[in-house]
Design a protein around this motif. Structure first.
Motif, mmCIF file in Angstrom:
data_model
loop_
_atom_site.group_PDB
_atom_site.id
_atom_site.type_symbol
_atom_site.label_atom_id
_atom_site.label_comp_id
_atom_site.label_asym_id
_atom_site.label_seq_id
_atom_site.Cartn_x
_atom_site.Cartn_y
_atom_site.Cartn_z
ATOM 1 N N ILE A 186 76.905 68.990 48.331
ATOM 2 C CA ILE A 186 77.511 69.501 47.104
ATOM 3 C C ILE A 186 78.832 70.218 47.377
ATOM 4 O O ILE A 186 78.294 71.340 48.097
ATOM 5 C CB ILE A 186 76.554 70.214 45.987
ATOM 6 C CG1 ILE A 186 75.198 69.356 45.884
ATOM 7 C CG2 ILE A 186 77.208 70.890 44.904
ATOM 8 C CD1 ILE A 186 74.107 69.977 45.294
ATOM 9 N N ALA A 187 79.962 69.939 47.009
ATOM 10 C CA ALA A 187 81.145 70.469 47.166
ATOM 11 C C ALA A 187 81.320 71.361 46.094
ATOM 12 O O ALA A 187 80.765 71.296 44.886
ATOM 13 C CB ALA A 187 82.294 69.691 47.484
ATOM 14 N N HIS A 188 82.096 72.477 46.232
ATOM 15 C CA HIS A 188 82.556 73.340 45.007
ATOM 16 C C HIS A 188 84.081 73.564 44.999
ATOM 17 O O HIS A 188 84.791 73.905 46.150
ATOM 18 C CB HIS A 188 81.942 74.836 45.153
ATOM 19 C CG HIS A 188 82.479 75.795 44.298
ATOM 20 N ND1 HIS A 188 82.452 75.487 42.901
ATOM 21 C CD2 HIS A 188 82.352 77.264 44.454
ATOM 22 C CE1 HIS A 188 82.774 76.516 42.544
ATOM 23 N NE2 HIS A 188 82.608 77.534 43.038
ATOM 24 N N PHE A 250 80.609 70.616 41.891
ATOM 25 C CA PHE A 250 80.535 71.655 41.119
ATOM 26 C C PHE A 250 82.070 72.410 40.933
ATOM 27 O O PHE A 250 82.454 72.961 41.841
ATOM 28 C CB PHE A 250 79.633 72.790 41.405
ATOM 29 C CG PHE A 250 79.635 73.786 40.608
ATOM 30 C CD1 PHE A 250 79.479 74.038 39.141
ATOM 31 C CD2 PHE A 250 79.575 75.335 41.094
ATOM 32 C CE1 PHE A 250 79.695 74.818 38.236
ATOM 33 C CE2 PHE A 250 79.756 76.199 40.161
ATOM 34 C CZ PHE A 250 79.438 76.118 38.863
ATOM 35 N N CYS A 251 82.468 72.342 39.834
ATOM 36 C CA CYS A 251 83.938 72.739 39.463
ATOM 37 C C CYS A 251 83.976 74.037 38.796
ATOM 38 O O CYS A 251 83.269 74.170 37.785
ATOM 39 C CB CYS A 251 84.860 71.734 38.798
ATOM 40 S SG CYS A 251 84.873 69.908 39.744
ATOM 41 N N ILE A 252 85.072 74.899 39.094
ATOM 42 C CA ILE A 252 85.295 76.173 38.541
ATOM 43 C C ILE A 252 85.389 76.044 37.046
ATOM 44 O O ILE A 252 85.012 76.833 36.053
ATOM 45 C CB ILE A 252 86.557 76.655 39.073
ATOM 46 C CG1 ILE A 252 86.620 78.206 38.515
ATOM 47 C CG2 ILE A 252 87.544 76.037 38.863
ATOM 48 C CD1 ILE A 252 85.654 79.216 38.902
ATOM 49 N N THR A 253 86.028 74.940 36.370
ATOM 50 C CA THR A 253 86.444 74.809 34.883
ATOM 51 C C THR A 253 86.143 73.034 34.734
ATOM 52 O O THR A 253 86.183 72.432 35.420
ATOM 53 C CB THR A 253 87.666 75.240 34.484
ATOM 54 O OG1 THR A 253 88.819 74.270 35.262
ATOM 55 C CG2 THR A 253 87.608 76.730 34.633
ATOM 56 N N GLY A 276 77.964 63.024 41.835
ATOM 57 C CA GLY A 276 77.555 63.835 40.643
ATOM 58 C C GLY A 276 78.557 64.847 40.180
ATOM 59 O O GLY A 276 79.547 65.161 41.378
ATOM 60 N N LEU A 277 78.846 65.250 38.981
ATOM 61 C CA LEU A 277 79.975 66.009 38.774
ATOM 62 C C LEU A 277 79.592 66.927 37.636
ATOM 63 O O LEU A 277 78.930 66.486 36.579
ATOM 64 C CB LEU A 277 80.984 64.982 38.125
ATOM 65 C CG LEU A 277 82.405 65.819 37.830
ATOM 66 C CD1 LEU A 277 82.833 66.681 39.099
ATOM 67 C CD2 LEU A 277 83.374 64.895 37.522
ATOM 68 N N ILE A 278 79.720 68.276 37.951
ATOM 69 C CA ILE A 278 79.638 69.263 36.865
ATOM 70 C C ILE A 278 80.634 70.018 36.727
ATOM 71 O O ILE A 278 81.421 70.721 37.945
ATOM 72 C CB ILE A 278 78.248 70.122 37.053
ATOM 73 C CG1 ILE A 278 76.889 69.215 37.001
ATOM 74 C CG2 ILE A 278 77.981 71.406 36.046
ATOM 75 C CD1 ILE A 278 75.744 70.126 37.176
ATOM 76 N N GLY A 279 81.201 70.566 35.358
ATOM 77 C CA GLY A 279 82.142 71.461 35.024
ATOM 78 C C GLY A 279 81.726 72.793 34.638
ATOM 79 O O GLY A 279 80.366 72.949 34.748
ATOM 80 N N PHE A 280 82.583 73.575 34.109
ATOM 81 C CA PHE A 280 82.278 75.022 33.522
ATOM 82 C C PHE A 280 83.032 75.355 32.434
ATOM 83 O O PHE A 280 84.557 75.286 32.453
ATOM 84 C CB PHE A 280 82.429 76.251 34.539
ATOM 85 C CG PHE A 280 81.450 77.116 34.598
ATOM 86 C CD1 PHE A 280 80.323 77.431 35.523
ATOM 87 C CD2 PHE A 280 81.634 78.060 33.445
ATOM 88 C CE1 PHE A 280 79.585 78.665 35.312
ATOM 89 C CE2 PHE A 280 80.758 79.489 33.420
ATOM 90 C CZ PHE A 280 79.958 79.389 34.369
#
Length: 341
Positions: A186-188, A250-253, A276-280
């Motif tokens: 998982i990258a950030h 996982f992204c900061i925004t 996979g991809l998740i924002g904030f």
């Protein structure tokens, strides 16, 4: 003969080794201070013929019923919702809000704060810029007896009330969800590490990996500077073409996540099957992307409403507020971009 310079509130603070905000409170007789401090300040002021600034007089006698508010970007979904929450709550209590944006630049934040102070607002609500490391321009409000409430992005250089998101827990939940969906590399796409909320999200990401037995690799972390869609695209391209190719991000925004999604889709990657991809921040747009974007909801409207409510309480009680922090919880909103099953 030159005219003798008038003693200022800052002069009193320096000579008595107190903060300007403490001197201001003492001159106004706030009960939160000791009687000894109040008496010492008032005696000094009388001895040196201190004349209060007319702005401070306005605070005590002729309030404008206008609150100042500064945000980094008005069009940003999260900040637009905080603005709505603050404005609607202020309106219910007979207040208006004079709005300014800093464009996430310290110089523009300083100009905006000077403008709002000059307009005689009763107090200031502010989410500071990514460049804000000193707070003299905000201290100026306290020096005039005007409360300042910071929200979301804050600086510890200014005492007083703060409302923050539990960024650590939001990030931790997001990364834990990815791990439970079977993602292992998982990258950030992070923000600037010197910015408090970005650093907290990074720590939450790191802790989730640790707690689930996954190795943390610096090569899987990319630091965004502008926090833009373009950075999301470019950093995702770099990661997917590296030896440490991730299987989730996982992204900061959400804006950065949209850039990541654009690269993945244009390069033929299947989301969420392969990546996979998740924002904030849970932008409204996130629900309508293909696939829809999983994100962490910060409840911006609720934060803005609470900030305005708190400010009005302070003004009603003629209080500058204590150095305390209200922490608001986040909620992970799971959508198609991170659901393998």
């Amino acid at each position: 003969m030159a005219e003798k310079r008038k003693v200022t509130l800052k002069d009193i603070a320096k000579d008595l080794n107190l903060s300007p905000s403490t001197v201001s409170r003492a001159l106004n007789g706030y009960p939160s201070l000791s009687e000894d401090t109040i008496q010492m300040v008032k005696e000094y002021a009388e001895k040196h013929n201190y004349v209060p600034n007319t702005m401070a007089v306005n605070f005590r006698k002729n309030r404008t019923s206008i609150l100042g508010m500064i945000v980094p970007q008005i069009v940003h979904h999260f900040f637009s919702t905080t603005i709505s929450g603050a404005m609607e709550t202020a309106k219910k209590h007979g207040y208006s809000i004079l709005l300014a944006q800093s464009y996430d630049l310290l110089k523009d934040e300083i100009l905006a704060s000077q403008y709002l102070l000059g307009m005689g607002v009763d107090g200031l609500l502010i989410s500071v810029s990514n460049e804000t490391k000193e707070a003299d321009h905000l201290q100026a409000f306290l020096d005039e007896g005007k409360p300042v409430i910071q929200f979301d992005k804050v600086t510890d250089q200014l005492p007083g009330p703060k409302i923050e998101v539990d960024d650590f827990q939001g990030a931790y939940q997001a990364v834990t969800h990815l791990i439970r969906q079977g993602y292992r590399k998982i990258a950030h796409l992070s923000g600037r590490m010197e910015v408090k909320n970005a650093h907290e999200r990074f720590l939450g990401y790191q802790k989730a990996l640790e707690d689930h037995g996954l190795e943390f690799k610096e090569s899987l972390v990319k630091n965004c500077f502008a926090i833009s869609e373009e950075e999301g695209f470019e950093f995702t391209r770099d990661l997917m073409n590296s030896e440490e190719k991730p299987d989730a991000l996982f992204c900061i925004t959400d804006l950065v996540a949209l850039g990541a999604m654009n690269y993945l889709k244009s390069s033929g990657y299947q989301i969420p099957t392969q990546v996979g991809l998740i924002g904030f921040s849970n932008w409204m747009l996130s629900e309508y992307t293909t696939p829809s974007l999983s994100s962490v909801d910060q409840y911006g409207y609720r934060m803005g409403s609470r900030a305005a409510e708190w400010m009005i309480e302070l003004l009603k009680n003629q209080d500058m507020g204590q150095n305390e922090t209200l922490e608001m919880k986040t909620e992970l909103v799971v959508r198609g971009s991170s659901m393998r099953s």
